[in-house]
Design an enzyme around this catalytic site. Structure first.
Site, mmCIF file in Angstrom:
data_model
loop_
_atom_site.group_PDB
_atom_site.id
_atom_site.type_symbol
_atom_site.label_atom_id
_atom_site.label_comp_id
_atom_site.label_asym_id
_atom_site.label_seq_id
_atom_site.Cartn_x
_atom_site.Cartn_y
_atom_site.Cartn_z
ATOM 1 N N VAL A 147 0.853 -1.190 0.000
ATOM 2 C CA VAL A 147 0.000 0.000 0.000
ATOM 3 C C VAL A 147 0.886 1.236 0.000
ATOM 4 O O VAL A 147 1.841 1.333 0.784
ATOM 5 C CB VAL A 147 -0.939 -0.014 1.223
ATOM 6 C CG1 VAL A 147 -1.640 1.328 1.385
ATOM 7 C CG2 VAL A 147 -1.944 -1.154 1.081
ATOM 8 N N HIS A 158 11.209 -4.949 19.677
ATOM 9 C CA HIS A 158 9.890 -4.728 20.277
ATOM 10 C C HIS A 158 9.382 -3.316 20.012
ATOM 11 O O HIS A 158 8.512 -2.840 20.747
ATOM 12 C CB HIS A 158 9.962 -4.956 21.791
ATOM 13 C CG HIS A 158 10.261 -6.373 22.174
ATOM 14 N ND1 HIS A 158 10.668 -6.740 23.432
ATOM 15 C CD2 HIS A 158 10.204 -7.520 21.449
ATOM 16 C CE1 HIS A 158 10.854 -8.057 23.479
ATOM 17 N NE2 HIS A 158 10.588 -8.550 22.276
ATOM 18 N N HIS A 181 7.833 -9.263 26.124
ATOM 19 C CA HIS A 181 7.924 -9.342 24.660
ATOM 20 C C HIS A 181 6.562 -8.927 24.117
ATOM 21 O O HIS A 181 5.551 -9.063 24.795
ATOM 22 C CB HIS A 181 8.280 -10.756 24.235
ATOM 23 C CG HIS A 181 9.559 -11.252 24.845
ATOM 24 N ND1 HIS A 181 10.712 -11.427 24.135
ATOM 25 C CD2 HIS A 181 9.854 -11.592 26.117
ATOM 26 C CE1 HIS A 181 11.674 -11.860 24.932
ATOM 27 N NE2 HIS A 181 11.177 -11.971 26.145
HETATM 28 C C1 LIG Z 1 13.477 -10.251 14.990
HETATM 29 C C2 LIG Z 1 12.325 -10.105 15.930
HETATM 30 C C3 LIG Z 1 12.277 -10.858 17.095
HETATM 31 C C4 LIG Z 1 11.215 -10.708 17.984
HETATM 32 N N1 LIG Z 1 11.118 -11.541 19.049
HETATM 33 C C5 LIG Z 1 9.972 -11.564 19.768
HETATM 34 C C6 LIG Z 1 9.736 -12.570 20.727
HETATM 35 O O1 LIG Z 1 10.555 -13.471 20.946
HETATM 36 N N2 LIG Z 1 8.568 -12.538 21.411
HETATM 37 C C7 LIG Z 1 7.629 -11.568 21.186
HETATM 38 O O2 LIG Z 1 6.594 -11.561 21.857
HETATM 39 N N3 LIG Z 1 7.833 -10.593 20.287
HETATM 40 C C8 LIG Z 1 8.962 -10.593 19.550
HETATM 41 N N4 LIG Z 1 9.125 -9.661 18.576
HETATM 42 C C9 LIG Z 1 8.141 -8.569 18.451
HETATM 43 C C10 LIG Z 1 6.801 -8.968 17.842
HETATM 44 O O3 LIG Z 1 6.979 -9.990 16.902
HETATM 45 C C11 LIG Z 1 6.152 -7.727 17.213
HETATM 46 O O4 LIG Z 1 6.013 -6.704 18.177
HETATM 47 C C12 LIG Z 1 4.772 -8.015 16.649
HETATM 48 O O5 LIG Z 1 4.781 -9.181 15.876
HETATM 49 C C13 LIG Z 1 4.301 -6.844 15.803
HETATM 50 O O6 LIG Z 1 3.084 -7.144 15.173
HETATM 51 P P1 LIG Z 1 2.372 -6.113 14.188
HETATM 52 O O7 LIG Z 1 1.086 -6.714 13.780
HETATM 53 O O8 LIG Z 1 2.329 -4.778 14.831
HETATM 54 O O9 LIG Z 1 3.352 -5.941 12.956
HETATM 55 P P2 LIG Z 1 3.905 -7.015 11.908
HETATM 56 O O10 LIG Z 1 3.751 -8.382 12.420
HETATM 57 O O11 LIG Z 1 5.249 -6.527 11.509
HETATM 58 O O12 LIG Z 1 2.915 -6.896 10.672
HETATM 59 C C14 LIG Z 1 2.931 -5.838 9.755
HETATM 60 C C15 LIG Z 1 2.671 -6.410 8.370
HETATM 61 O O13 LIG Z 1 2.340 -5.353 7.484
HETATM 62 C C16 LIG Z 1 3.042 -5.506 6.277
HETATM 63 N N5 LIG Z 1 3.180 -4.155 5.710
HETATM 64 C C17 LIG Z 1 3.938 -3.128 6.162
HETATM 65 N N6 LIG Z 1 3.761 -2.046 5.403
HETATM 66 C C18 LIG Z 1 2.862 -2.380 4.448
HETATM 67 C C19 LIG Z 1 2.268 -1.668 3.361
HETATM 68 N N7 LIG Z 1 2.575 -0.390 3.119
HETATM 69 N N8 LIG Z 1 1.389 -2.332 2.570
HETATM 70 C C20 LIG Z 1 1.054 -3.638 2.814
HETATM 71 N N9 LIG Z 1 1.600 -4.346 3.827
HETATM 72 C C21 LIG Z 1 2.485 -3.720 4.640
HETATM 73 C C22 LIG Z 1 4.351 -6.144 6.701
HETATM 74 O O14 LIG Z 1 4.991 -6.794 5.617
HETATM 75 C C23 LIG Z 1 3.886 -7.112 7.783
HETATM 76 O O15 LIG Z 1 3.491 -8.355 7.264
HETATM 77 C C24 LIG Z 1 10.187 -9.758 17.699
HETATM 78 C C25 LIG Z 1 10.233 -9.018 16.534
HETATM 79 C C26 LIG Z 1 11.274 -9.189 15.633
HETATM 80 C C27 LIG Z 1 11.278 -8.384 14.374
#
Ligand SMILES: Cc1cc2nc3c(=O)[nH]c(=O)nc-3n(C[C@H](O)[C@H](O)[C@H](O)COP(=O)(O)OP(=O)(O)OC[C@H]3O[C@@H](n4cnc5c(N)ncnc54)[C@H](O)[C@@H]3O)c2cc1C
Ligand SMILES: *[C@@H]1O[C@H](CO)[C@@H](O)[C@H](O)[C@H]1NC(C)=O
Ligand SMILES: *[C@@H]1O[C@H](CO)[C@@H](O)[C@H](O)[C@H]1NC(C)=O
Ligand SMILES: *[C@@H]1O[C@H](CO)[C@@H](O)[C@H](O)[C@H]1NC(C)=O
Ligand SMILES: *[C@@H]1O[C@H](CO)[C@@H](O)[C@H](O)[C@H]1NC(C)=O
Ligand SMILES: *[C@@H]1O[C@H](CO)[C@@H](O)[C@H](O)[C@H]1NC(C)=O
Ligand SMILES: *[C@@H]1O[C@H](CO)[C@@H](O)[C@H](O)[C@H]1NC(C)=O
Ligand SMILES: *[C@@H]1O[C@H](CO)[C@@H](O)[C@H](O)[C@H]1NC(C)=O
Ligand SMILES: *[C@@H]1O[C@H](CO)[C@@H](O)[C@H](O)[C@H]1NC(C)=O
Length: 596
Positions: free
Chosen positions: A262, A530, A574
């Site tokens: 997007v 995080h 986390h």
């Molecule tokens: C390396 C790593 C290790 C971690 N370890 C842990 C752990 O051990 N335990 C824990 O609890 N948490 C952990 N976390 C944190 C946790 O995973 C995140 O805080 C959480 O998953 C975030 O969820 P979200 O839905 O906000 O974003 P996300 O899961 O990042 O989802 C966002 C989605 O939107 C998509 N997107 C972005 N921009 C656009 C756009 N413009 N158009 C269309 N799609 C788009 C992305 O590709 C992605 O699929 C970790 C994170 C990372 C990166």
């Protein structure tokens, strides 16, 4: 060359997937009740829950690729292979960090269906009950209290037996877990008995400093608990494998489109005095398309993506937008501000044992054997997260110098400031060089879970596909370094307990003495991944914040943000469990307001 419809068919046959579209040209239409931006941790929860009603139509747009067949995502132990630049990663780099001696960091964000739930460390921790009661206070909405969120923690979770089928009595409290949700959570299914028994012995030798806690997910996290992870059947459990499992993605009212980033929200109008967007513009197969949401647009693009889409669309701090050449439609100063991350570093020791993670990470034969074992039976060393065996949540001492400048950031003495993760291996830290003359290691990850420092995320171009400036703000405030200094003393105290005599050989992380520790911390501290808070939730009518307590973007009609960016304050945990819970409650709030 495979045609898109052939690809669709083969996915259906191979993976049991239903309607996963690869190109917008194949979509049956462009009008939906809801358009969800981002098929990540939160977005897939919303796609699932909103389409429980067959009359509701949903388009889910994901920038990245399908999650099917990404082996290092499926195999819990192999997650670090996903961190190098690849089609599975957004490849973000932070701005030079003033608190980290101007180092830049590779900010990991997943670029495939499932989002960060597909490449995170899988540690599953909810946070303290008092933190959610604090959320209720910070947002002026009792719906965010622990008691009111608790049913959602259970709803998202499916407690599962560990892959090795070991007796888990005394390692968790079954009463506080969900039994039939989409996300599998389990104790480690492969053991490092020597290391693990020393952690438990430490809780007995030093019960005041390191008390054993049966279950850190009870709402009372303080103490040392067995690690719980989003793993079931020896496989990683993600929002894609759980909330978009075959029986859900096949719903005819749900269309999931991957490879579709997007760019911005378009077709703006004024609806009863409020800004409203009629369309979501996205790129698919090198063409721009517009999809319409008849009820609501939901941004679940994550802590970076949701900010970028808002700012690209003219919703954000006026000066930032003007500097980037984007006309301001709504001056919303908090969009992209208050970015919060947990600083972490690793204290590593060499150990007198061969039973550590190095027995597979440093031995190609054993590595291949472990993969073969995982393939055939979903057992062995690859069924666990590399994150370790136990976690310990701790308070800073009441007289900590960290409190001098800002006071105690936590609302209540039951909420931790620090987390320690106990790991039978040395491979996880990217900033500690392991010596060649030792073969086996252990680490304690030391993390500040109550940081004062804040960063920001801001676009600096009117190219909607350019990376924004990402300042994760680590250790900007001196008090955060002082807190980590105290935390270091605690970790060294842990390793000084009698249990570790004859096991620990040598401290590998050097420079921890008083004279050098501050520089050491700034040299080796890094992310916890995080990052949160960039679209902070605040009370209705507050002078700051981006979304109201019901996730609606302030001053905009028909637009919500639901993902980790909306946390009113980062949890001392986390962040995936809280993300699932925000999305579960968000889905209910949306169903209620649209009566659907
Ligand atoms: C390396 C790593 C290790 C971690 N370890 C842990 C752990 O051990 N335990 C824990 O609890 N948490 C952990 N976390 C944190 C946790 O995973 C995140 O805080 C959480 O998953 C975030 O969820 P979200 O839905 O906000 O974003 P996300 O899961 O990042 O989802 C966002 C989605 O939107 C998509 N997107 C972005 N921009 C656009 C756009 N413009 N158009 C269309 N799609 C788009 C992305 O590709 C992605 O699929 C970790 C994170 C990372 C990166
Ligand atoms: C990240 O970088 C790799 C290697 O340069 C590249 O192949 C990949 O396409 C990039 N990812 C994205 C989402 O652009
Ligand atoms: C919506 O905006 C897009 C992109 O600016 C434009 O192509 C389209 O014509 C607009 N649609 C309507 C109905 O105004
Ligand atoms: C950041 O959050 C605090 C509350 O935690 C608030 O007072 C402040 O105004 C916010 N800053 C911005 C720029 O939104
Ligand atoms: C490597 O692993 C193989 C297979 O488990 C084992 O036979 C061998 O002894 C290991 N090598 C070393 C140096 O430990
Ligand atoms: C395990 O399975 C994967 C995926 O099916 C395959 O690519 C890999 O070669 C297998 N590895 C072993 C050691 O059997
Ligand atoms: C804090 O109190 C402890 C005793 O409870 C003491 O050992 C320590 O020196 C004190 N630290 C500071 C910084 O005053
Ligand atoms: C490994 O080498 C370091 C110097 O690089 C030395 O201090 C240490 O004692 C050596 N350890 C062992 C186990 O030989
Ligand atoms: C390593 O452990 C073995 C027993 O497991 C012991 O015999 C040996 O002395 C230990 N080595 C050191 C250097 O402590």
């Amino acid at each position: 060359m495979l045609t898109p419809s052939f690809l669709l068919l083969s996915l259906f046959v191979a993976g049991g997937f239903g309607k996963l579209y690869d190109n917008a040209a194949d979509l049956p239409g462009f009008k939906y009740d809801f358009v969800i931006v981002g098929g990540g941790t939160a977005g897939n929860v919303l796609a699932n829950r909103l389409t429980e009603n067959p009359k509701v139509s949903v388009l889910l747009l994901e920038a990245g690729v399908s999650n099917q067949g990404i082996l290092p995502s499926e195999v819990p132990f192999r997650l670090s292979e996903l961190f190098a630049p690849s089609v599975w990663n957004w490849n973000y780099t932070s701005t030079p960090q003033t608190g980290l001696l101007q180092r830049t960091l590779a900010v990991g964000r997943a670029h495939f269906l499932g989002g960060c739930s597909g490449h995170n460390g899988m540690a599953f921790t909810r946070g303290a009950a008092a933190e959610f009661d604090h959320y209720a206070q910070l947002t002026g909405d009792q719906g965010w209290s622990w008691n009111n969120l608790y049913p959602y923690f259970l709803k998202s979770e499916k407690w599962s037996p560990p892959a090795d089928g070991h007796d888990t009595t005394g390692q968790f409290n079954p009463a506080v877990h969900g039994k039939s949700g989409p996300i599998s959570v389990s104790l480690n299914g492969y053991q490092y008995p020597e290391f693990s028994s020393k952690v438990i012995a430490t809780t007995k030798q030093s019960p005041n400093d390191w008390p054993f806690n049966l279950d850190m997910n009870s709402g009372k996290p303080l103490g040392v608990s067995y690690l719980q992870s989003s793993i079931g059947n020896g496989e990683r459990s993600t929002s894609a494998t759980g909330y978009l499992a075959a029986q859900y993605i096949q719903r005819s009212n749900l269309h999931v489109l991957v490879n579709s980033q997007v760019s911005k929200l378009v077709n703006s109008t004024q609806k009863s005095g409020k800004l409203s967007f009629g369309g979501v513009q996205f790129q698919s197969g090198n063409k721009l398309y517009t999809a319409q949401a008849q009820k609501e647009i939901i941004l679940s693009a994550g802590v970076i993506g949701s900010v970028q889409v808002l700012q690209n669309s003219g919703v954000g701090p006026k000066a930032t937008l003007a500097a980037a050449g984007v006309p301001t439609l709504l001056d919303l100063p908090s969009v992209g501000q208050n970015v919060t991350e947990h600083p972490t570093f690793f204290i590593v020791w060499s150990v007198n044992s061969t039973d550590t993670q190095e027995k597979v990470t440093k031995n190609a034969t054993a590595f291949a054997e472990a993969q073969a074992q995982w393939n055939t039976s979903r057992t062995g060393p690859f069924v666990t997260s590399p994150l370790g065996t136990h976690v310990g949540f701790k308070r800073l001492p009441a007289n900590s110098s960290a409190f001098a400048a800002h006071g105690d950031p936590q609302p209540n003495p039951s909420v931790p400031h620090l987390e320690f993760i106990f790991i039978p291996g040395g491979q996880l830290s990217s900033t500690i060089v392991l010596p060649a003359n030792a073969t086996n290691f252990m680490s304690i990850a030391v993390s500040l879970r109550a940081p004062i420092s804040r960063g920001s995320i801001n676009i600096n171009s009117n190219d909607p596909f350019a990376h924004p400036l990402i300042d994760v703000g680590l250790l900007k405030e001196e008090s955060d370094v002082l807190a980590l200094k105290d935390a270091t003393a605690m970790a060294l105290n842990f390793a000084a307990q009698p249990a570790w005599k004859g096991y620990i050989e040598q401290l590998i992380t050097t420079g921890l003495d008083d004279a050098t520790i501050e520089t050491t911390i700034r040299s080796i501290a890094s992310q916890s991944f995080h990052i949160s808070g960039s679209n902070q939730m605040s009370p209705i009518g507050a002078s700051y914040g981006v979304v109201d307590p019901d996730f609606r973007v302030k001053g905009v009609s028909g637009l919500s943000v639901i993902d980790v960016s909306t946390l009113p304050l980062i949890t001392a945990a986390h962040t995936q469990a809280v993300t699932y819970v925000f999305a579960e409650r968000g889905a209910d709030l949306i169903k209620k307001r649209w009566n659907c």
